[in-house]
Design a protein around this motif. Structure first.
Motif, PDB file in Angstrom:
ATOM      1  N   TYR A  85     -23.242   3.265 -17.157  1.00  0.00           N
ATOM      2  CA  TYR A  85     -23.799   3.869 -18.364  1.00  0.00           C
ATOM      3  C   TYR A  85     -23.136   3.266 -19.600  1.00  0.00           C
ATOM      4  O   TYR A  85     -21.927   3.196 -19.695  1.00  0.00           O
ATOM      5  N   LYS A  86     -23.953   2.817 -20.545  1.00  0.00           N
ATOM      6  CA  LYS A  86     -23.450   2.250 -21.796  1.00  0.00           C
ATOM      7  C   LYS A  86     -23.306   3.380 -22.805  1.00  0.00           C
ATOM      8  O   LYS A  86     -24.283   4.023 -23.162  1.00  0.00           O
ATOM      9  N   PHE A  87     -22.071   3.612 -23.245  1.00  0.00           N
ATOM     10  CA  PHE A  87     -21.803   4.704 -24.178  1.00  0.00           C
ATOM     11  C   PHE A  87     -22.483   4.453 -25.515  1.00  0.00           C
ATOM     12  O   PHE A  87     -22.545   3.325 -25.995  1.00  0.00           O
ATOM     13  N   ASN A  88     -22.978   5.531 -26.104  1.00  0.00           N
ATOM     14  CA  ASN A  88     -23.585   5.476 -27.426  1.00  0.00           C
ATOM     15  C   ASN A  88     -22.726   6.321 -28.355  1.00  0.00           C
ATOM     16  O   ASN A  88     -22.759   7.555 -28.269  1.00  0.00           O
ATOM     17  N   PRO A  89     -21.952   5.695 -29.239  1.00  0.00           N
ATOM     18  CA  PRO A  89     -21.078   6.462 -30.132  1.00  0.00           C
ATOM     19  C   PRO A  89     -21.816   7.410 -31.064  1.00  0.00           C
ATOM     20  O   PRO A  89     -21.230   8.347 -31.582  1.00  0.00           O
TER      21      PRO A  89
END
Length: 165
Positions: free
Chosen positions: A68-72
């Protein structure tokens, strides 16, 4: 395993941007130790940068899928592809480890310390044991630099550990 470690320059964006789990291979090819290490994006001082505390809480509960690519700018939701609706015990965090440079510990902004404290409290509520790893102690304490056994006698290192907790 150390070849996978990444560098982090003080006050720059996190190197890690997605959730990654690493299994540690034993000497016999194809066999692994019965634990895994998960790496997340670092906490950042400013809003809109770094991992969100909400995402760390979800990861501790096993709701974040590997990759999962974190979304700030937005927390993971149960509608996202990276959300694990049915975490198994293997998906959950069993020990929370925070790695902090002794060199940078007293330079951490109060906003980041607040986020760290929120994560600590969430882990405690989930009954997850916690471990803090203080790195680069030889660079900040001359006595430890002379002899690593002096770490247990170092007033400076004791103060740094108290600062974190």
């Amino acid at each position: 395993m150390t070849g996978r470690a990444t560098g982090y320059a003080l006050f720059q964006d996190s190197f890690t941007t997605d959730y990654r789990t690493f299994k540690i291979q034993k000497e016999a090819r194809g066999t692994f130790y019965p634990f895994a290490l998960s790496d997340i994006m670092g906490l950042e001082r400013d809003t809109g940068r770094g991992v969100r505390v909400e995402d760390i809480k979800l990861a501790m509960k096993g709701h974040v899928r590997d990759g999962y690519k974190f979304n700030p700018n937005a927390a993971l939701s149960d509608q996202d592809n990276g959300y694990n609706n049915n975490p198994s015990p293997n998906d959950k965090v069993h020990v929370l480890v925070c790695v902090v440079s002794a060199y940078a510990l007293n330079l951490i902004p109060p906003e980041t310390m607040t986020k760290m404290r929120e994560v600590q409290l969430a882990a405690r509520a989930l009954r997850i044991p916690q471990l803090a790893v203080l790195t680069r102690i030889d660079e900040v304490c001359p006595e430890v630099n002379k002899d690593i056994k002096n770490v247990y006698k170092s007033i400076y290192v004791k103060k740094q550990v108290r600062f974190y907790y």
